[in-house]
Scaffold this motif. Structure first.
Motif, PDB file in Angstrom:
ATOM      1  N   LEU A 196       1.105  -1.178  -0.191  1.00 52.07           N
ATOM      2  CA  LEU A 196      -0.065   0.001  -0.606  1.00 52.07           C
ATOM      3  C   LEU A 196       0.500   1.451   0.178  1.00 52.07           C
ATOM      4  CD1 LEU A 196      -2.766  -1.032   2.085  1.00 52.07           C
ATOM      5  CD2 LEU A 196      -2.977  -1.006  -0.375  1.00 52.07           C
TER       6      LEU A 196
ATOM      7  N   LEU B 133       2.000   9.407  -6.283  1.00 55.14           N
ATOM      8  CA  LEU B 133       2.341  10.914  -5.836  1.00 55.14           C
ATOM      9  C   LEU B 133       3.715  10.569  -6.795  1.00 55.14           C
ATOM     10  CD1 LEU B 133       2.779  12.681  -3.749  1.00 55.14           C
ATOM     11  CD2 LEU B 133       4.418  11.926  -2.829  1.00 55.14           C
TER      12      LEU B 133
ATOM     13  N   LEU C 298       0.467   4.393  -2.997  1.00 58.15           N
ATOM     14  CA  LEU C 298       0.807   5.490  -2.774  1.00 58.15           C
ATOM     15  C   LEU C 298       2.155   6.471  -3.103  1.00 58.15           C
ATOM     16  CD1 LEU C 298      -0.842   5.208   0.813  1.00 58.15           C
ATOM     17  CD2 LEU C 298      -2.271   5.986  -1.272  1.00 58.15           C
TER      18      LEU C 298
END
Length: 126
Positions: free
Chosen positions: A104, A112, A108
């Motif tokens: 996870l 980004l 992320l």
């Protein structure tokens, strides 16, 4: 040549009546979790190679593959430990949790990086 008490299977160890089943999936899950944590810890982001997108993408794929390996092998290790009454069920659960957290976190960070990349491209091309 096999003598008395030896086996050809790498999963079974011991001599005579004392047979111990090896939980190889637990070791694989451990190594997958450790590699995912070390690779995803951020040490790559301090170098100049992060600007080169294929290296960054390959790094994300490497961390995700290590995380998925830890998750799948952890589930197999938990099932094998429960079925054969082996120690390590809770360690396997820990490696599953670490694998999910690394997966996870990597997802992320990947989103980004893509957002920053597209933002820079939009600012430069506009």
């Amino acid at each position: 040549m096999i003598t008395t008490g030896e086996t050809t299977s790498p999963h079974v160890q011991g001599l005579g009546d004392q047979v111990q089943i090896d939980n190889r999936a637990l070791r694989i899950s451990f190594y997958g979790a450790v590699i995912a944590v070390v690779a995803g810890s951020g040490s790559m982001w301090t170098s100049g190679a992060v600007i080169y997108m294929p290296f960054t993408t390959a790094w994300f794929v490497f961390v995700e593959a290590s995380s998925i390996t830890a998750i799948i092998a952890g589930h197999i290790a938990r099932r094998r430990a429960k079925r054969h009454h082996l120690p390590g069920r809770w360690w396997a659960l820990l490696f599953i949790a670490v694998g999910w957290l690394c997966a996870l976190l990597t997802l992320l960070v990947m989103l980004l990086v893509l957002g920053v990349t597209f933002g820079i491209m939009a600012a430069v091309l506009a």
